[in-house]
Design a protein around this motif. Structure first.
Motif, PDB file in Angstrom:
ATOM      1  N   GLU A 282       0.707  -1.160   0.190  1.00  0.00           N
ATOM      2  CA  GLU A 282      -0.078   0.026   0.050  1.00  0.00           C
ATOM      3  C   GLU A 282       0.660   1.248   0.045  1.00  0.00           C
ATOM      4  OE1 GLU A 282      -3.222  -0.155  -0.344  1.00  0.00           O
ATOM      5  OE2 GLU A 282      -3.258  -2.169  -0.607  1.00  0.00           O
ATOM      6  N   VAL A 283       2.057   1.072   0.225  1.00  0.00           N
ATOM      7  CA  VAL A 283       2.927   2.352   0.057  1.00  0.00           C
ATOM      8  C   VAL A 283       3.790   2.558  -1.251  1.00  0.00           C
ATOM      9  CG1 VAL A 283       4.828   1.029   1.177  1.00  0.00           C
ATOM     10  CG2 VAL A 283       4.822   3.509   1.427  1.00  0.00           C
ATOM     11  N   CYS A 284       3.969   3.645  -1.853  1.00  0.00           N
ATOM     12  CA  CYS A 284       4.732   3.899  -2.927  1.00  0.00           C
ATOM     13  C   CYS A 284       5.290   5.354  -3.040  1.00  0.00           C
ATOM     14  CB  CYS A 284       3.977   3.639  -4.158  1.00  0.00           C
ATOM     15  SG  CYS A 284       2.483   4.932  -4.478  1.00  0.00           S
ATOM     16  N   CYS A 285       6.202   5.421  -3.894  1.00  0.00           N
ATOM     17  CA  CYS A 285       6.762   7.008  -4.165  1.00  0.00           C
ATOM     18  C   CYS A 285       6.649   6.970  -5.658  1.00  0.00           C
ATOM     19  CB  CYS A 285       8.213   7.191  -3.483  1.00  0.00           C
ATOM     20  SG  CYS A 285       9.634   6.072  -4.352  1.00  0.00           S
ATOM     21  N   GLU A 286       6.808   8.293  -5.869  1.00  0.00           N
ATOM     22  CA  GLU A 286       7.159   8.665  -7.382  1.00  0.00           C
ATOM     23  C   GLU A 286       7.795   9.899  -7.648  1.00  0.00           C
ATOM     24  OE1 GLU A 286       2.873  10.749  -8.548  1.00  0.00           O
ATOM     25  OE2 GLU A 286       2.999   8.387  -8.764  1.00  0.00           O
ATOM     26  N   PHE A 287       8.387   9.883  -8.860  1.00  0.00           N
ATOM     27  CA  PHE A 287       8.995  11.020  -9.337  1.00  0.00           C
ATOM     28  C   PHE A 287       7.867  11.792 -10.299  1.00  0.00           C
ATOM     29  CE2 PHE A 287      12.182   8.587  -7.424  1.00  0.00           C
ATOM     30  CZ  PHE A 287      13.170   9.289  -6.890  1.00  0.00           C
TER      31      PHE A 287
ATOM     32  N   GLU B 160       0.855  10.901 -14.579  1.00  0.00           N
ATOM     33  CA  GLU B 160       0.282  11.725 -15.491  1.00  0.00           C
ATOM     34  C   GLU B 160       0.317  13.236 -14.981  1.00  0.00           C
ATOM     35  OE1 GLU B 160      -3.578  10.520 -16.579  1.00  0.00           O
ATOM     36  OE2 GLU B 160      -2.872   8.490 -17.284  1.00  0.00           O
ATOM     37  N   ASP B 161       0.160  13.250 -13.618  1.00  0.00           N
ATOM     38  CA  ASP B 161       0.260  14.409 -12.966  1.00  0.00           C
ATOM     39  C   ASP B 161       1.683  14.631 -12.444  1.00  0.00           C
ATOM     40  OD1 ASP B 161      -0.095  16.934 -11.452  1.00  0.00           O
ATOM     41  OD2 ASP B 161      -0.702  15.568  -9.405  1.00  0.00           O
TER      42      ASP B 161
END
Length: 114
Positions: A43-48, A53-54
């Motif tokens: 349930e945990v994530c990170c993004e650059f 899309e945002d």
């Protein structure tokens, strides 16, 4: 689950991500970060910014359930460095690879060494 970090409550999504990375998957996560690509575990994530899309944010965004926080590249790198030190102490055989990716991440995030 390996407890690499213990952070302030408002940084819980960050702490949860770093502690959710499997011990044998830590260098793979670093490799993704070095390419400015996020990772996710359950349930945990990170993004650059380029991951979604945002992409209208700067830094690194962390999510768990309905909690979200965005760190600057510098703050992300500081916390990542702490997690890397913990991982290197627990798994010394990964130290060289961790240092390689940490150096690459520092360059790719545009962080100037002190």
């Amino acid at each position: 689950m390996l407890k690499r970090l213990s952070l302030r409550p408002e940084l819980f999504p960050v702490q949860a991500l770093f502690n959710a990375i499997p011990a044998n998957g830590f260098t793979e996560a670093l490799q993704a970060f070095s390419q400015r690509t996020g990772v996710g575990y359950d349930e945990v994530c990170c993004e650059f910014p380029g991951d979604s899309e945002d992409g209208s944010f700067s830094g690194v965004k962390f999510y768990i359930f309905n909690e979200e926080i965005t760190l600057s590249n510098i703050d992300f790198f500081k916390i990542l460095s702490i997690a890397c030190a913990s991982q290197s102490m627990t798994f010394p055989d990964q130290s060289e690879e961790i240092k390689f990716f940490l150096d690459k991440i520092e360059v790719n995030l545009g962080i100037q060494p002190n």
